[in-house]
Design a protein around this motif. Structure first.
Motif, PDB file in Angstrom:
ATOM      1  N   LEU A 130     -32.132  52.277  46.985  1.00 34.60           N
ATOM      2  CA  LEU A 130     -32.235  53.846  46.908  1.00 34.60           C
ATOM      3  C   LEU A 130     -32.014  54.062  45.134  1.00 34.60           C
ATOM      4  CD1 LEU A 130     -30.817  55.541  49.852  1.00 34.60           C
ATOM      5  CD2 LEU A 130     -33.199  55.711  49.164  1.00 34.60           C
ATOM      6  N   LEU A 131     -31.031  53.376  44.565  1.00 37.66           N
ATOM      7  CA  LEU A 131     -30.700  53.865  43.352  1.00 37.66           C
ATOM      8  C   LEU A 131     -31.174  52.692  42.157  1.00 37.66           C
ATOM      9  CD1 LEU A 131     -26.865  54.409  44.207  1.00 37.66           C
ATOM     10  CD2 LEU A 131     -28.907  56.180  43.458  1.00 37.66           C
ATOM     11  N   GLN A 132     -32.135  51.740  42.485  1.00 37.95           N
ATOM     12  CA  GLN A 132     -32.526  50.672  41.526  1.00 37.95           C
ATOM     13  C   GLN A 132     -33.177  51.515  40.770  1.00 37.95           C
ATOM     14  OE1 GLN A 132     -36.024  48.544  43.104  1.00 37.95           O
ATOM     15  NE2 GLN A 132     -35.930  49.739  44.822  1.00 37.95           N
ATOM     16  N   PRO A 133     -33.391  50.862  39.373  1.00 29.93           N
ATOM     17  CA  PRO A 133     -33.837  51.228  38.109  1.00 29.93           C
ATOM     18  C   PRO A 133     -35.295  51.683  38.087  1.00 29.93           C
ATOM     19  CG  PRO A 133     -33.015  49.349  37.750  1.00 29.93           C
ATOM     20  CD  PRO A 133     -32.693  49.458  39.326  1.00 29.93           C
ATOM     21  N   CYS A 134     -36.083  51.341  38.843  1.00 30.69           N
ATOM     22  CA  CYS A 134     -37.298  51.315  39.059  1.00 30.69           C
ATOM     23  C   CYS A 134     -37.676  52.774  39.421  1.00 30.69           C
ATOM     24  CB  CYS A 134     -38.221  50.575  39.949  1.00 30.69           C
ATOM     25  SG  CYS A 134     -38.318  48.774  38.885  1.00 30.69           S
TER      26      CYS A 134
ATOM     27  N   THR B 220     -14.838  45.842  54.609  1.00 32.93           N
ATOM     28  CA  THR B 220     -13.571  45.534  54.025  1.00 32.93           C
ATOM     29  C   THR B 220     -13.574  46.305  52.711  1.00 32.93           C
ATOM     30  OG1 THR B 220     -14.858  43.735  52.524  1.00 32.93           O
ATOM     31  CG2 THR B 220     -14.119  43.186  54.898  1.00 32.93           C
ATOM     32  N   TYR B 221     -12.256  46.030  52.264  1.00 32.36           N
ATOM     33  CA  TYR B 221     -11.918  46.971  51.088  1.00 32.36           C
ATOM     34  C   TYR B 221     -12.965  46.535  49.873  1.00 32.36           C
ATOM     35  CZ  TYR B 221      -9.894  47.649  46.520  1.00 32.36           C
ATOM     36  OH  TYR B 221      -9.791  47.964  45.304  1.00 32.36           O
ATOM     37  N   ASP B 222     -13.391  45.164  49.673  1.00 34.75           N
ATOM     38  CA  ASP B 222     -14.130  44.819  48.674  1.00 34.75           C
ATOM     39  C   ASP B 222     -15.627  45.339  48.904  1.00 34.75           C
ATOM     40  OD1 ASP B 222     -12.587  41.379  48.931  1.00 34.75           O
ATOM     41  OD2 ASP B 222     -12.482  43.196  47.306  1.00 34.75           O
ATOM     42  N   SER B 223     -15.808  45.217  50.236  1.00 39.56           N
ATOM     43  CA  SER B 223     -17.288  45.664  50.188  1.00 39.56           C
ATOM     44  C   SER B 223     -17.328  47.368  50.044  1.00 39.56           C
ATOM     45  CB  SER B 223     -17.972  45.450  51.613  1.00 39.56           C
ATOM     46  OG  SER B 223     -17.251  46.280  52.574  1.00 39.56           O
ATOM     47  N   ILE B 224     -16.510  47.865  50.507  1.00 39.69           N
ATOM     48  CA  ILE B 224     -16.555  49.291  49.939  1.00 39.69           C
ATOM     49  C   ILE B 224     -16.284  49.839  48.739  1.00 39.69           C
ATOM     50  CG2 ILE B 224     -14.330  50.209  50.454  1.00 39.69           C
ATOM     51  CD1 ILE B 224     -17.087  51.656  52.295  1.00 39.69           C
ATOM     52  N   SER B 225     -15.486  48.986  47.990  1.00 38.95           N
ATOM     53  CA  SER B 225     -15.317  49.522  46.631  1.00 38.95           C
ATOM     54  C   SER B 225     -16.452  49.093  45.735  1.00 38.95           C
ATOM     55  CB  SER B 225     -13.971  48.758  45.980  1.00 38.95           C
ATOM     56  OG  SER B 225     -14.137  47.553  46.166  1.00 38.95           O
ATOM     57  N   SER B 226     -16.989  47.859  46.028  1.00 42.30           N
ATOM     58  CA  SER B 226     -18.251  47.471  45.393  1.00 42.30           C
ATOM     59  C   SER B 226     -19.412  48.493  45.534  1.00 42.30           C
ATOM     60  CB  SER B 226     -18.625  46.125  45.744  1.00 42.30           C
ATOM     61  OG  SER B 226     -19.244  45.925  47.022  1.00 42.30           O
ATOM     62  N   LEU B 227     -19.549  49.092  46.833  1.00 39.73           N
ATOM     63  CA  LEU B 227     -20.506  50.092  47.349  1.00 39.73           C
ATOM     64  C   LEU B 227     -20.130  51.200  46.209  1.00 39.73           C
ATOM     65  CD1 LEU B 227     -22.867  51.231  49.006  1.00 39.73           C
ATOM     66  CD2 LEU B 227     -21.136  51.913  50.467  1.00 39.73           C
ATOM     67  N   VAL B 228     -18.940  51.707  46.511  1.00 39.07           N
ATOM     68  CA  VAL B 228     -18.800  52.847  45.455  1.00 39.07           C
ATOM     69  C   VAL B 228     -18.904  52.887  44.008  1.00 39.07           C
ATOM     70  CG1 VAL B 228     -16.937  54.661  44.931  1.00 39.07           C
ATOM     71  CG2 VAL B 228     -17.070  53.764  47.177  1.00 39.07           C
ATOM     72  N   SER B 229     -18.479  51.647  43.672  1.00 39.06           N
ATOM     73  CA  SER B 229     -18.795  51.473  42.126  1.00 39.06           C
ATOM     74  C   SER B 229     -20.225  51.214  41.855  1.00 39.06           C
ATOM     75  CB  SER B 229     -18.046  50.301  41.620  1.00 39.06           C
ATOM     76  OG  SER B 229     -17.887  49.163  42.360  1.00 39.06           O
ATOM     77  N   MET B 230     -20.865  50.766  42.667  1.00 37.29           N
ATOM     78  CA  MET B 230     -22.404  50.448  42.563  1.00 37.29           C
ATOM     79  C   MET B 230     -23.036  51.966  42.561  1.00 37.29           C
ATOM     80  SD  MET B 230     -25.591  50.301  44.031  1.00 37.29           S
ATOM     81  CE  MET B 230     -25.392  50.050  45.985  1.00 37.29           C
ATOM     82  N   ILE B 231     -22.864  52.744  43.648  1.00 35.79           N
ATOM     83  CA  ILE B 231     -23.304  54.019  43.217  1.00 35.79           C
ATOM     84  C   ILE B 231     -22.768  54.855  42.102  1.00 35.79           C
ATOM     85  CG2 ILE B 231     -23.412  56.158  44.661  1.00 35.79           C
ATOM     86  CD1 ILE B 231     -23.233  54.880  47.293  1.00 35.79           C
TER      87      ILE B 231
END
Lengths: 856, 142
Positions: free
Chosen positions: A491-495, A549-560
């Motif tokens: 949903l957030l890809q650059p294109c 996991t903590y990793d996955s959620i934090s990576s999600l948040v930071s990616m967004i």
């Protein structure tokens, strides 16, 4: 000097031939030069010069678009000449250029009258032709008696033309019926085929407008049907019977036999054969023998090499398809073969026939075949195919679809067809299926994911609508997806910068929903005491979502966060708004994730915010009936129709700029509780309290309007409009509060035999409300006049034919009321206008028409 | 009912236009242009009927001229195809091997023939012989 000029002009006038030759030489100013010449010539007194000038002018007007309305008076002058040649030219010019607005129209009345009564039949015919073309109400009224005389003329030619004119006269001046109708009907018994053809032609036109009035004439028509050998006449008679038989079923039975006779003849003309077939299909389809014979004959048409016949065969089949599908099924191979024909007309007809054959069992197979065709065809036909598949499958709330998973994947496939331009319809159906069919949501999310991930699709502007539906679906039903991270990433890809801002906003909002879901799952997974809750949440969503996991959620948040920060400064207000919402939310909960989950305190601000957000998105969006708005009861004290014009004057400068920000529906500053139900009640209070404002407080008004902009009513929307958070542009704008649709929106449809998923149907039909056909008030006086003429005639005929049983077919109307209506009709004959209203009411009741019983 | 008859050549020039329904001048131009575009692109193997707005156009090409007849949706197409052919036969007989130039220079005569043939949008005379007799009578009057 002037006279010599005119002499010169007369002598050296260019004839029509010279004019044409000159035109063909191609001089550009030739037309204007000749026009000047003509203007001069036409004012001269010499009739020959005048008429040649008029002739040239007619030529220029007909083929070169020159206006000749200015010469109307001269045309009248030319017509009054005694020489036939001049008259001809004059009448021709009149027929070509006069219209209802020509001011000199009245002047020709006398001339026409003279010519119509002339002994020279050619003059008469000229006049008749002219009248046929330009007849107005006045002319028709004045010349009715002449036409009447001519109807009985001994010269066949004249009679024939008079009959042709009668149609126009009736049209313009219905009272002419009283005078002329009898003669017209007498002509039905004429032995001259040409006259007969003319009369039948007139009746054909009249019947197509108002069949019921001509039922009493059925016996005469029947005689002609059986006796005549002339193809043209027969074709017209068949058309008449097609109309009559559709309102009088007993006629159908009687007529079927002669029609079959005609069809069985050995060298019957193809046109007549086709007309027979068409009549059988449209009005006589209840007659078994006729129908079978017609279907057999149609087969011959379908296999003929002549493309005309093939097309007509397909066309005829499509007439009969709704009632007798077996006829179409018998000819399936011919239809499929026609799909690959070169002629687009033939292909289109074949497509319509194929769609008529579609049902539950063969929908997958037929769609497969059609999609193959679509890929190979030109864009126009491709879209026709896609369009017709969409329409057929969505009829009656997807009646023929059993396997929604297959259908959703088909929709996804359609999106990938290169020429597809039906984005809006596909979008609508994707969302519609998502809201109505719970069990298909898994597949919907899968299909949407496939569409979202592909960056190549973003460039195709026709697909944007489909992509917005995909995005909405992914966000709304994120609990079904396998990997929310992937969705958010897509949903957030650059294109996505290629998307228009409105769709981009939807993308961002869906990403928001994904985020809320993920973080919510993470938080609830964390709390050991609420392991029950966690189990519930994972079991309700049918997909695997644990393992945040903590990793996955934090990576999600930071990616967004990363994806969105670039957008927080964009020009488009909507995109910026939504971006800021998400970023604000992330800001609030970020630190909660950052810490290791040691604190058991579920009352932190982040948790509360999280709970709010989940609450917002947990309300299930259902389909909205199109009549739902009307069902919302208006609360007392709410003034909807009060005129707010004074407001407009007072606050004009202030209201304009404020009106533009109406699109923003989210208030960033207020963290108010968002239960939609509460909101509507509140806004009603505010709406009633805010009207009318005191004139001095324009600024207060402006501010109020800014804060509650949507509550200021425009004509279409009503009171309950703050969409709140959960909606976006896909769902219907008229969204009544949640507690009002819960009752009638969830009516599951029970399917008995196969395990078909439940489709939520609302109490509306799918077809748009069709307005009842308003009977044209123009035909009312005419049909009335004809009926009175016929009834008067009918009594006379009664005495002649003794085994004629006058049968009243409308038994439901009592005898007394019938007599009453007859009396009314006779009394109303004089005054047209006042009776017209009553006639409209009467028209809805079946008119008592005497139908002679043909069964004897 | 016939709404109009058009004779156009391949370049789009109208050689004959007879309207049986009232139309404005600009409308007429538009109609002629649209009909020409519609029929000139169709292959010879295609059907002779096309849909045009809410009516039908039945057309046939004879040498370089397109004869187009616009009728109501419910009319019998084959019958009108016959009608066009009849008209062409009459023209041929009248002008002896008619060509486009004949029609250009004798446009009033063509109108005369057409008026004998069709009145108020309906076919009124289907016998070739009768029309030709009439025309010779009319010629004598000139």
């Amino acid at each position: 000097m002037a006279s010599s000029n005119s002499l010169m002009d007369s002598l050296f006038q260019r004839s029509l031939e010279d004019l044409i030759k000159g035109l063909r030489l191609g001089e550009s100013t030739f037309v204007s030069k000749s026009l000047d010449e003509i203007r001069r010539e036409i004012k001269l007194t010499d009739p020959s010069t005048k008429s040649v000038a008029l002739q040239k002018l007619s030529y220029l007007a007909a083929l070169h678009g020159v206006d000749m309305a200015w010469a109307a008076f001269h045309a009248v002058e030319v017509v009054s000449s005694s020489r036939f040649a001049h008259k001809r030219i004059g009448y021709h010019a009149i027929a070509q250029s006069f219209s209802d607005q020509t001011p000199v129209l009245l002047l020709i009345t006398n001339q026409l009258r003279k010519d119509l009564s002339s002994s020279n039949e050619h003059e008469v015919s000229l006049a008749l032709e002219c009248l046929a073309r330009i007849g107005t109400d006045d002319l028709a009224r004045d010349l009715t008696s002449e036409v009447f005389t001519l109807l009985g003329s001994s010269k066949a030619l004249v009679r024939k033309k008079a009959i042709g004119v009668v149609l126009r006269v009736f049209d313009k001046y219905p009272d002419a019926v009283k005078v002329c109708f009898k003669r017209l009907v007498e002509n039905l018994e004429s032995s001259d085929p040409q006259i007969l053809s003319a009369v039948v032609g007139v009746f054909c036109e009249l019947t197509s407008k108002d069949p019921r009035s001509y039922l009493p004439l059925a016996p005469e028509f029947y005689k002609i049907l059986v006796d005549s050998r002339n193809n043209w006449v027969l074709i017209k008679i068949l058309k008449i019977f097609a109309k009559l038989a559709s309102i009088e079923p007993r006629l159908a039975k009687k007529v079927a036999d002669p029609v079959c006779e005609h069809m069985r003849k050995n060298n019957v003309g193809k046109s007549l054969l086709f007309e027979c077939i068409r009549t059988v299909f449209s009005s006589l389809s209840d007659q078994e023998t006729a129908l079978k014979l017609a279907v057999a004959k149609i087969k011959e048409f379908l296999v003929d090499d002549d493309p005309n016949l093939k097309y007509l065969g397909l066309h005829a089949l499509s007439i009969v398809a709704p009632k007798h599908l077996w006829a179409v099924l018998e000819n399936k191979e011919a239809v499929v073969k026609a799909m690959s024909d070169e002629d687009p007309n033939v292909k289109l007809e074949a497509l319509h026939l194929l769609m008529a054959m579609v049902n539950e069992d063969n929908v997958t197979e037929i769609s497969r075949i059609l999609m193959n065709y679509a890929l190979k065809s030109d864009p126009l036909f491709c879209n026709e195919i896609i369009g017709s598949i969409l329409v057929a499958c969505s009829r009656n709330s997807y009646e023929i679809i059993v396997d929604f998973d297959w259908y959703l994947s088909l929709l996804g496939e359609m999106a990938r067809v290169p020429h597809c331009q039906r984005g809006k319809e596909i979008e609508h159906q994707l969302v519609d299926i998502g809201t109505r069919v719970k069990d298909a949501r898994l597949e919907l999310v899968r299909v949407s994911r496939a569409l979202l991930i592909d960056p190549a699709l973003l460039g195709n502007q026709f697909l944007h609508h489909i992509l917005s539906a995909a995005a909405w679906a992914s966000g709304e039903y994120v609990e079904f997806s396998k990997s929310p991270y992937e969705i958010a990433e897509a949903l957030l890809q650059p294109c996505t910068c290629l998307l228009p801002p409105s769709i981009r906003a939807i993308y961002i909002h869906s990403a928001f929903k994904v985020l809320v879901f993920s973080v919510g799952a993470y938080f609830s997974a964390q709390e050991p005491t609420s392991s029950l809750l966690a189990q519930e949440s994972t079991s309700s969503g049918s997909s695997v979502v644990n393992g945040f996991t903590y990793d996955s959620i934090s990576s999600l948040v930071s990616m967004i966060e990363l994806g969105l920060c670039s957008l927080s400064g964009t020009i488009d207000v909507e995109v910026q708004e939504r971006t800021k919402n998400v970023l604000g939310f992330i800001g609030m909960i970020k630190h909660e994730i950052a810490e290791k989950p040691t604190s058991q305190d579920s009352e932190t601000e982040a948790h509360r915010a999280m709970a709010f957000m989940e609450d917002v998105f947990s309300e299930e969006l259902g389909p909205v009936s199109s009549t739902a708005q009307e069902k919302v009861p208006l609360p007392k004290g709410l003034e909807l129709t009060e005129n707010l014009e004074d407001l407009q004057e007072i606050c004009r400068e202030v209201l304009e700029p404020v009106a533009e920000s109406n699109s923003s529906s989210f208030h960033t500053s207020d963290k108010v509780s968002f239960s939609v139900a509460k909101l509507t009640i509140r806004d009603q209070e505010e709406a009633s309290s805010s009207l009318p404002p005191p004139p001095e407080s324009a600024s207060l008004l402006a501010e109020h309007r800014k804060r509650h902009g949507l509550y200021y009513l425009s004509s279409q929307k009503s009171d309950n409009h703050n969409d709140g958070d959960g909606n976006d542009n896909n769902t219907s704008n008229e969204y009544p509060p949640a507690n009002e649709i819960s009752v009638d929106s969830f009516k599951p449809k029970k399917k008995i035999s196969k395990p078909r998923p439940v489709v939520v149907k609302l109490d509306e039909g799918d077809d748009p409300k069709t307005k009842p056909d308003a009977s044209s008030s123009n035909d009312e006086p005419l049909s009335r006049a004809i009926q009175t003429a016929l009834m008067g005639k009918g009594k006379g005929k009664e005495s002649v034919k003794d085994n004629h049983d006058i049968n009243v077919d409308t038994e439901n109307i009592g005898q007394s009321s019938r007599r009453e209506k007859k009396k009314k009709k006779n009394g109303e004959r004089s005054s047209k206008r006042s009776s017209r209203r009553r006639r409209d009411q009467e028209a809805s009741v079946t008119k008592p028409v005497e139908v002679p019983d043909l069964l004897l | 009912m016939i709404r109009f008859i058009l004779l156009q050549n391949r370049q789009g020039k109208t050689r004959l236009a007879k309207y049986y329904v009232p139309l404005e001048e600009s409308e007429k131009h538009k109609v002629e242009y649209e009909v020409h575009r519609l029929v000139v692109n169709r292959d010879a193997k295609f059907t002779n009927f096309v849909e045009f707005r809410t009516h039908k156009v039945i057309y046939r090409r004879y040498a370089g001229l397109f004869f187009s007849v616009c009728v109501d949706i419910t009319d019998n197409e084959l019958a009108y195809l016959e009608c066009i052919h009849l008209f062409v036969e009459i023209l041929d007989h009248f002008f002896s091997n008619v060509c486009e130039l004949d029609l250009v220079f004798n446009f009033h005569k063509v109108y005369l023939i057409l008026d004998e043939f069709i009145l108020a949008g309906e076919l009124q005379e289907t016998s070739k012989r009768a029309i030709i007799e009439r025309m010779s009578e009319l010629e004598k009057l000139e």
